[in-house]
Design a protein around this motif. Structure first.
Motif, PDB file in Angstrom:
ATOM      1  N   ILE A  72       0.445  -1.125  -0.113  1.00  0.00           N
ATOM      2  CA  ILE A  72      -0.526   0.213  -0.154  1.00  0.00           C
ATOM      3  C   ILE A  72       0.871   1.574  -0.163  1.00  0.00           C
ATOM      4  CG2 ILE A  72      -1.359   1.758   1.252  1.00  0.00           C
ATOM      5  CD1 ILE A  72      -3.017  -1.016   2.554  1.00  0.00           C
ATOM      6  N   VAL A  73       1.758   1.538   1.061  1.00  0.00           N
ATOM      7  CA  VAL A  73       2.647   2.364   0.860  1.00  0.00           C
ATOM      8  C   VAL A  73       3.369   2.494  -0.537  1.00  0.00           C
ATOM      9  CG1 VAL A  73       4.733   3.019   2.366  1.00  0.00           C
ATOM     10  CG2 VAL A  73       2.797   1.951   3.518  1.00  0.00           C
ATOM     11  N   GLY A  74       4.393   1.913  -0.906  1.00  0.00           N
ATOM     12  CA  GLY A  74       5.628   1.436  -1.980  1.00  0.00           C
ATOM     13  C   GLY A  74       3.960   1.893  -3.457  1.00  0.00           C
ATOM     14  N   VAL A  75       3.122   1.402  -3.424  1.00  0.00           N
ATOM     15  CA  VAL A  75       1.439   2.307  -4.839  1.00  0.00           C
ATOM     16  C   VAL A  75       1.261   3.691  -4.616  1.00  0.00           C
ATOM     17  CG1 VAL A  75      -0.284   1.861  -5.614  1.00  0.00           C
ATOM     18  CG2 VAL A  75       0.935   0.176  -5.021  1.00  0.00           C
ATOM     19  N   SER A  76       1.604   3.750  -2.665  1.00  0.00           N
ATOM     20  CA  SER A  76       1.200   5.258  -2.671  1.00  0.00           C
ATOM     21  C   SER A  76       2.567   6.358  -3.607  1.00  0.00           C
ATOM     22  CB  SER A  76       0.862   5.513  -1.320  1.00  0.00           C
ATOM     23  OG  SER A  76      -0.165   4.998  -1.305  1.00  0.00           O
ATOM     24  N   TYR A  77       3.339   6.170  -2.772  1.00  0.00           N
ATOM     25  CA  TYR A  77       4.998   6.387  -2.949  1.00  0.00           C
ATOM     26  C   TYR A  77       5.397   6.551  -4.793  1.00  0.00           C
ATOM     27  CZ  TYR A  77       6.217   8.245   1.328  1.00  0.00           C
ATOM     28  OH  TYR A  77       6.271   9.431   2.388  1.00  0.00           O
ATOM     29  N   SER A  78       4.536   5.351  -4.777  1.00  0.00           N
ATOM     30  CA  SER A  78       4.744   5.638  -6.416  1.00  0.00           C
ATOM     31  C   SER A  78       4.149   6.682  -7.233  1.00  0.00           C
ATOM     32  CB  SER A  78       4.149   4.108  -7.067  1.00  0.00           C
ATOM     33  OG  SER A  78       4.369   4.138  -8.528  1.00  0.00           O
ATOM     34  N   GLN A  79       2.528   7.122  -6.954  1.00  0.00           N
ATOM     35  CA  GLN A  79       2.273   8.353  -7.340  1.00  0.00           C
ATOM     36  C   GLN A  79       2.830   9.554  -6.983  1.00  0.00           C
ATOM     37  OE1 GLN A  79      -2.434   6.846  -7.896  1.00  0.00           O
ATOM     38  NE2 GLN A  79      -1.839   8.446  -5.439  1.00  0.00           N
ATOM     39  N   THR A  80       3.705   9.546  -5.840  1.00  0.00           N
ATOM     40  CA  THR A  80       4.187  10.805  -5.370  1.00  0.00           C
ATOM     41  C   THR A  80       6.065  11.327  -5.946  1.00  0.00           C
ATOM     42  OG1 THR A  80       3.735  10.173  -2.876  1.00  0.00           O
ATOM     43  CG2 THR A  80       5.258  12.270  -3.245  1.00  0.00           C
ATOM     44  N   ILE A  81       6.235   9.780  -6.515  1.00  0.00           N
ATOM     45  CA  ILE A  81       7.642  10.189  -7.258  1.00  0.00           C
ATOM     46  C   ILE A  81       6.970  10.487  -8.950  1.00  0.00           C
ATOM     47  CG2 ILE A  81       9.074   9.261  -9.268  1.00  0.00           C
ATOM     48  CD1 ILE A  81       8.762   6.827  -6.256  1.00  0.00           C
ATOM     49  N   LYS A  82       5.766  10.331  -9.576  1.00  0.00           N
ATOM     50  CA  LYS A  82       5.569  11.219 -10.895  1.00  0.00           C
ATOM     51  C   LYS A  82       5.127  12.676 -10.389  1.00  0.00           C
ATOM     52  CE  LYS A  82       3.800  10.617 -15.287  1.00  0.00           C
ATOM     53  NZ  LYS A  82       2.283   9.796 -15.620  1.00  0.00           N
ATOM     54  N   ALA A  83       4.176  12.987  -9.976  1.00  0.00           N
ATOM     55  CA  ALA A  83       4.081  14.077  -9.557  1.00  0.00           C
ATOM     56  C   ALA A  83       4.943  15.263  -8.721  1.00  0.00           C
ATOM     57  CB  ALA A  83       2.459  14.355  -7.991  1.00  0.00           C
ATOM     58  N   TYR A  84       6.028  14.209  -7.972  1.00  0.00           N
ATOM     59  CA  TYR A  84       7.173  15.449  -7.977  1.00  0.00           C
ATOM     60  C   TYR A  84       8.205  15.388  -7.853  1.00  0.00           C
ATOM     61  CZ  TYR A  84       4.071  17.695  -4.269  1.00  0.00           C
ATOM     62  OH  TYR A  84       3.367  18.283  -4.071  1.00  0.00           O
ATOM     63  N   PRO A  85       8.756  15.051  -9.368  1.00  0.00           N
ATOM     64  CA  PRO A  85       9.755  14.849  -9.765  1.00  0.00           C
ATOM     65  C   PRO A  85      11.467  15.005 -10.236  1.00  0.00           C
ATOM     66  CG  PRO A  85       9.208  16.399 -11.404  1.00  0.00           C
ATOM     67  CD  PRO A  85       8.007  15.824 -10.077  1.00  0.00           C
ATOM     68  N   LEU A  86      11.247  16.016  -8.857  1.00  0.00           N
ATOM     69  CA  LEU A  86      12.637  16.784  -8.736  1.00  0.00           C
ATOM     70  C   LEU A  86      12.756  16.235  -6.691  1.00  0.00           C
ATOM     71  CD1 LEU A  86      12.168  20.545  -9.433  1.00  0.00           C
ATOM     72  CD2 LEU A  86      13.024  19.446 -10.702  1.00  0.00           C
ATOM     73  N   GLY A  87      11.689  15.470  -6.376  1.00  0.00           N
ATOM     74  CA  GLY A  87      12.069  14.709  -5.461  1.00  0.00           C
ATOM     75  C   GLY A  87      10.831  15.198  -4.522  1.00  0.00           C
ATOM     76  N   GLY A  88      10.055  14.307  -4.005  1.00  0.00           N
ATOM     77  CA  GLY A  88       8.715  14.859  -3.599  1.00  0.00           C
ATOM     78  C   GLY A  88       8.497  13.805  -1.705  1.00  0.00           C
TER      79      GLY A  88
END
Length: 632
Positions: A83-99
């Protein structure tokens, strides 16, 4: 003599940490996916060496019957991991400069939420280093019991080695990291595969009841107050919360997207997925083998992983390889914190919540001040808690799950604001992740509060208050220094017959530097202002501002490809003095602006460039160095 000492110190520094790298080499310091898996995933991957062990340690408090819950608890943690991995996968694309949690929470939930996330993560990174190093030394002392009395000194030595490796730079630490990480992965996967085959063949016997009871008695002697604990919700929550240490380190990839090669976010996602899959397989495999063999762990005794390895591999070369790989990756798993804490500190420093020095890149294109600060903090924890994994674990994971919750809640707000294609589904995924991690945070606090989690509950607000105090100081400084930027500045008419040629160093054009310029103008026969371009992209704007506000004062901009303030200035002053050495009675004057703070502790929030410049100029033979103080 001072000149020779400075030369010797520089040579020693370059020998230990490597030659300085130019700012232009920053792109070359990016990580390939295999290197990123090694350097950014080592904390999460190495946690399998102690996560199952901590579950078993807690369950053993209720006797042998409770050990059957090892595997169900592990399965719940693996589900949480996905669950946490899938959530952070979205964060990575939304914050390409570091999320990282701080940036996401700060941008979407407000300053206070961001500071809570930043404080929680800062403490967790300190604990990551302490726990990883302590666990690595435990792996070593399991194989070499005679070293047990040297546990704390060995832990501190490990921290020093890690600090030096990271001060050498990203590429250097990646090369050091890769071999132990892949050695560990190979031996653990082999251990799980061979162990499962032996289980299916019936050739992996369970621990004898008498031996198990003896170990249970030993475990009870270490936990006298909890030895008679019954199987129930509290026990299960404590075991679950201890096993949640396996999730620390998952955020590291989303916080370091810019460390990847292009396309950064896509490569970061691939590495995150690979890490979660490997972590889940190894964690489940070790817990399954522990459950089926009935093995137990006693604090500061042979690790659970060592006992499993001894049963599966026997006392041969594979066991040695397993322990060596475990020791090295746990020793280096702290590298995840060394990769991410300095970046987090740099973000906080750029926003004015931590000392500005933490935002500066060192000679090797790393945040050297952040690396040194992390090492000092982790060393202090290891001394206070005696290098014991089981004593440090109760403090662990509370901070990281708090930041997980805030980060995922921030992503829900991000999607709601953005409202791009498919935003509702993305918001639901992050919202579900936030809800789950919030529940886990409450469980962690409840189950670990009396074991030491109360320290985190106290430390986070203290850190947030400290961040706000630092920010208040920087705002006060900015207010005091503020100078109109759209008007020409008038200088008093210089008295006839100035006393000497003058150089005035100018970092920014504000009230403090303007006072120094006014003084320099009052004594100069010839005046030149010097500004050092540290490669932060602000030099051109500074030159334009200077031409608008002080067009009559010559400005010399010195390039500094290695981000050094001292060396370019010293070289320029030396050349300037040589050009103006026309007689024994003519002296050149160097004017340095300096802040005078209201309180002594506030001086720590400003770099000591004036001190270092003055020392370097003295060593080179400059005779007149004047500081012009501006009282804040």
């Amino acid at each position: 003599m001072p000149r020779k000492i400075n030369v010797s110190l520089n040579r020693l520094k370059n020998f230990l940490f490597g030659d300085p790298l130019p700012t232009s080499a920053h792109e070359e310091e990016r990580l390939s996916n295999p290197e990123a898996l090694a350097i950014l995933s080592s904390d999460a991957l190495s946690s399998v060496a102690y996560a199952s062990q901590e579950i078993v340690l807690v369950l053993s408090l209720a006797g042998a019957a409770a050990l059957q819950y090892t595997l169900p608890i592990t399965a719940m943690i693996v589900l949480l991991m996905v669950i946490v991995g899938v959530s952070y996968s979205q964060t990575i694309k939304a914050y390409p400069l570091g999320g990282g949690s701080y940036r996401v929470s700060h941008d979407n939930l407000g300053v206070s939420a961001g500071l809570v996330a930043g404080a929680s993560l800062s403490l967790d990174y300190l604990l990551t280093v302490a726990v990883s190093v302590a666990a690595g030394i435990s792996a070593l002392t399991s194989y070499l019991p005679g070293l047990e009395t040297l546990r704390v000194p060995l832990c501190l030595l490990a921290v020093v080695i890690l600090m030096f490796a990271n001060l050498r730079g990203v590429k250097s630490s990646a090369k050091v990291m890769s071999l132990p990480t892949y050695m560990f992965l190979g031996t653990i996967l082999l251990l799980v595969a061979v162990g499962l085959i032996q289980l299916m063949q019936g050739s992996l016997p369970a621990l004898a009841a008498s031996e198990q009871q003896q170990l249970l008695n030993e475990a009870a002697s270490h936990h006298q107050s909890s030895a008679t604990m019954a199987i129930g919700p509290v026990l299960m929550m404590r075991a679950f919360s201890s096993g949640c240490a396996a999730l620390t380190g998952i955020e590291a990839i989303s916080d370091s997207v810019m460390a990847f090669r292009p396309v950064e976010w896509r490569n970061a996602r691939r590495v995150l997925t690979t890490m979660v899959v490997l972590l889940a397989v190894m964690f489940l495999g070790i817990s399954l083998l522990a459950s089926k063999t009935g093995l137990l762990y006693v604090e500061n005794g042979p690790t659970l992983l060592y006992q499993i390895g001894e049963k599966v591999f026997g006392n041969g070369p594979l066991l040695l390889l397993l322990q060596l790989g475990t020791f090295l990756i746990l020793l280096l798993a702290a590298n995840t914190a060394y990769a991410d804490f300095p970046r987090l500190a740099a973000f906080l420093a750029q926003d004015g919540f931590m000392p500005r020095q933490l935002a500066s890149l060192g000679d090797r294109l790393v945040f050297s001040n952040g690396i040194i600060s992390l090492s000092i903090g982790a060393g202090a924890l290891l001394i206070i808690f005696g290098g014991s994994v089981s004593r440090l674990i109760p403090l662990y994971a509370v901070g990281v799950f708090t930041s997980f919750t805030l980060s995922q809640a921030g992503m829900v707000v991000h999607w709601w604001k953005e409202r791009s294609t498919g935003w509702k589904l993305k918001a639901y995924i992050n919202g579900f992740g936030s809800l789950v991690t919030l529940i886990v945070t409450v469980v962690l606090l409840f189950s670990k509060f009396h074991q030491g989690a109360w320290l985190i509950v106290i430390a986070v607000p203290i850190l947030v208050c400290l961040f706000n105090a630092i920010n208040k100081h920087y705002k006060h400084v900015a207010k005091r220094l503020r100078l109109a930027t759209d008007v020409k500045l008038n200088l008093p008419i210089a008295p006839s017959g100035g006393t000497s040629p003058v150089i005035v160093l100018v970092g920014q054009l504000h009230r403090g530097s303007f006072e120094a310029i006014r003084y320099a103008h009052s004594i100069a026969t010839e005046l030149v202002a010097v500004h050092v371009d540290l490669g932060n992209g602000k030099a051109e704007a500074f030159k334009q501002q200077w031409q608008k506000q002080l067009p009559n004062i010559p400005l010399m901009v010195l390039e500094s490809p290695y981000r050094s303030l001292v060396n370019p200035v010293v070289e320029f002053v030396e050349d300037f003095e040589n050009q103006h050495r026309k007689g024994a009675n003519l002296f050149c004057t160097v004017v340095l602006p300096v802040f005078v703070t209201r309180h002594r502790w506030e001086a720590l929030l400003h770099n000591q460039s004036t001190y270092f410049l003055r020392s370097a100029l003295r060593a080179k033979g400059t005779r007149i160095i004047t500081t012009v103080g501006f009282y804040l």
